[in-house]
Design an enzyme around this catalytic site. Structure first.
Site, PDB file in Angstrom:
ATOM      1  N   VAL A  58      19.080  -5.336  -3.474  1.00 16.26           N
ATOM      2  CA  VAL A  58      18.562  -4.261  -4.328  1.00 16.26           C
ATOM      3  C   VAL A  58      19.326  -4.265  -5.646  1.00 16.26           C
ATOM      4  O   VAL A  58      20.548  -4.228  -5.664  1.00 16.26           O
ATOM      5  CB  VAL A  58      18.726  -2.872  -3.659  1.00 16.26           C
ATOM      6  N   LYS A 111      12.777  -2.180  -1.571  1.00 16.87           N
ATOM      7  CA  LYS A 111      14.141  -1.853  -1.997  1.00 16.87           C
ATOM      8  C   LYS A 111      14.449  -0.373  -1.770  1.00 16.87           C
ATOM      9  O   LYS A 111      15.560  -0.010  -1.374  1.00 16.87           O
ATOM     10  CB  LYS A 111      14.313  -2.210  -3.470  1.00 16.87           C
TER      11      LYS A 111
END
Ligand SMILES: NC(=O)c1ccc[n+]([C@@H]2O[C@H](COP(=O)([O-])OP(=O)(O)OC[C@H]3O[C@@H](n4cnc5c(N)ncnc54)[C@H](OP(=O)(O)O)[C@@H]3O)[C@@H](O)[C@H]2O)c1
Lengths: 347, 164
Positions: free
Chosen positions: A152, A225
């Site tokens: 992420v 994410k």
């Protein structure tokens, strides 16, 4: 000096970026952290390079060879999945392509690694989106670390910021621009006053967007994410894990040039924002004040944590790129090794 | 984001330049003037009560404005801060007109909010249009309800909703 034996799975943009960084940081890692990294194997989909010495592969030769099949350590058709449990190693670095459908091949690689007593570092969202709870539990049961800082926000240290540096605060909500491709497209629509289709084409020509761009522009990547962020940072131990289908996702495909203009009249910009707030998970276009720290342009990513003590904290940085993502991978390796050394010293 | 409606009543001397002098601190501390009224019927020999209506985002600035006025020798007779106004801008993209925009607006206003301004950009009839709405409410809760209603409307009418 501690020797860190690594199995690398995936020899693409990030995998090669990582190997380059290992060469570049060799003496830095020794001097500052006392770490000596050995790459014992590198796997691709059709085989792997397997070291026959205990000092690992000669990384430079892997990176400079024209035809990898000619490399003396290349073993055709060998599978990472089969080799991971057999080989001796400390960490498996998993960098195969993301697959949000079934998480494979990464999911199998991570399971094999954890079960055979190896720590895992990955930037691959697929396995985490598909089997977050299973993998966290598997890591705990086997007393292994599973770190995924690069999954992420690329280079941005989102998880370490939340985990290490905001220890005193409870993070209440997360908002972020988590996909550089959509952010590039929306930024160009504002700065160049061009319609979506042209901005998309530009992103494709520059290599920011895939030929099939739906994974980015329809919000699937950002939603994956968001799920990882939520389960890692917002979830309290007694709470359940959130699932992908709980996220409300809206694409940026239908945003008109007029919408961009009307927003601009009020000093607002349209951004593709992922947010986890008051139990609601959403990815979709949102109006932000131009002055909002979240409203970054071009391919940048940004994330705002809202917490009870520290208030709002926003971090910004490159969300992709081989070298940038490799920095997160290397940080994870250092973090794990520091923890391992600490546990050893306490015993 | 909200703001406050302020009603400030000042006693100004009946000499040129007084009005400008009173406006300066209001503007300096972020007041957004919406109206100025002279109360001629209450006029004294050499002074005149004047009412300033303005919006202020940060209520803390009200006391700063008062102090600045008094420093200039202007007497503040009274001030009233109205209830806070809560505002939201939203964009609707799609066939906003063909799907009965009046019905859309009615349903928004039924949530107890005001639609203060509507801007539309329309291309060819077959293309989607884009509409910007300024919505105001005296309570945050009403805005929240309106946003839920708007989400429903947009889903029904297949419009894209972009919220601030
Ligand atoms: N690129 C970025 O900027 C970035 C940023 C953040 C996160 N990530 C994530 O990092 C991961 C790697 O990305 P990337 O850009 O490096 O991908 P990539 O360039 O497509 O490379 C993927 C690599 O994985 C290998 N691979 C595929 N299946 C395999 C299998 N079954 N066993 C062993 N190796 C296999 C491929 O081998 P072949 O060459 O034989 O096909 C290739 O070398 C992805 O999950 C991605 O989402 C990437």
């Amino acid at each position: 000096m501690a020797d860190v034996r690594i199995i690398l799975v995936g020899f693409g943009t990030v995998g090669k970026g990582f190997l380059n960084v290992v060469i570049e940081k060799k003496s830095f890692l020794k001097e500052i952290y006392g770490l000596n990294l050995h790459i014992n194997a590198v796997f691709k989909s059709d085989g792997g390079f397997i070291s026959n010495t205990n000092t690992g592969l000669d990384i430079q030769s892997l990176l400079s060879i024209k035809d990898y099949k000619e490399h003396p350590q290349w073993v055709k058709d060998v599978k990472a999945y089969d080799k991971i449990p057999e080989m001796e190693a400390d960490i498996v670095v998993e960098l195969t392509p993301t697959n949000i459908g079934d998480g494979e091949p990464g999911l199998g690689h991570i399971r094999q690694a954890l079960k055979s007593g190896k720590d895992v570092v990955t930037a691959n969202k697929g396995p985490l989106v598909v089997a977050f709870q299973e993998l966290i539990t598997l890591a705990e049961e086997n007393k292994r670390f599973l770190h995924y800082e690069g999954a992420v926000g690329g280079a941005i240290p989102v998880f370490s910021l939340a985990r290490e540096n905001l220890k005193s605060s409870k993070i209440i909500s997360i908002e972020g621009i988590l996909n550089g491709t959509t952010n590039f497209i929306l930024s160009r629509m504002v700065s160049e006053k061009i319609p979506f289709e042209i901005a998309l084409k530009e992103a494709q020509e520059l290599g920011y967007a895939e030929r099939d761009p739906s994974y980015d522009i329809d919000g699937i990547d950002a939603a994956g994410k968001l799920l990882i962020l939520t389960n890692t940072i917002l979830r309290r131990p007694e709470e359940r894990f959130v699932k992908f289908d709980e996220i409300k996702i809206e694409s940026i495909r239908n945003i008109t040039q007029e919408a961009v203009e009307l927003a601009e009249e009020n000093n607002l910009v349209i951004k593709h924002v992922a947010s986890a707030k008051e139990g609601k998970l959403e990815v979709g276009p949102k109006l932000l004040p131009k002055t909002s720290p979240l409203a970054v342009s071009s391919t940048l990513n940004s994330i705002t944590f809202k917490s009870d003590l520290a208030g709002e904290i926003t971090i910004i940085g490159e969300g992709a790129g081989g070298r940038e993502t490799a920095s997160a991978v290397l940080t994870d390796i250092i973090t794990i090794f520091k923890k391992r050394i600490k546990t050893k010293n306490n015993n | 984001m909200g703001s406050y409606n302020i009603r400030l009543e000042l006693e100004l001397k009946d000499t040129p330049g007084q009005l400008l002098m009173a406006l300066e601190p209001i503007a300096r501390f972020g007041g957004n003037i919406r109206g100025i009224y002279h109360e001629r019927e209450r006029k004294e020999v050499d002074s005149l009560p004047v009412v300033f209506l303005f919006e202020l985002e940060d209520l803390k600035n009200l006391s700063r404005i008062k102090t600045a006025l008094e420093d200039k020798g202007i007497k503040v007779i009274k001030f009233l801060k109205d209830a806070e106004i809560f505002k939201k801008i939203v964009l609707l993209i799609g066939h906003v007109f063909a799907t009965n925009i009046l019905d859309t607006l009615d349903r928004i206003m039924a949530c107890g909010v005001r639609v203060r301004e509507v801007y539309a950009m329309i291309n060819r009839p077959e293309d989607p249009s884009t509409v910007k709405l300024f919505i105001e409410a005296d309570e945050q809760k009403k805005l929240d309800i309106t946003m839920e209603e708007l989400e429903k409307i947009c889903e029904e009418k297949n419009l894209m909703l972009i919220k601030s």
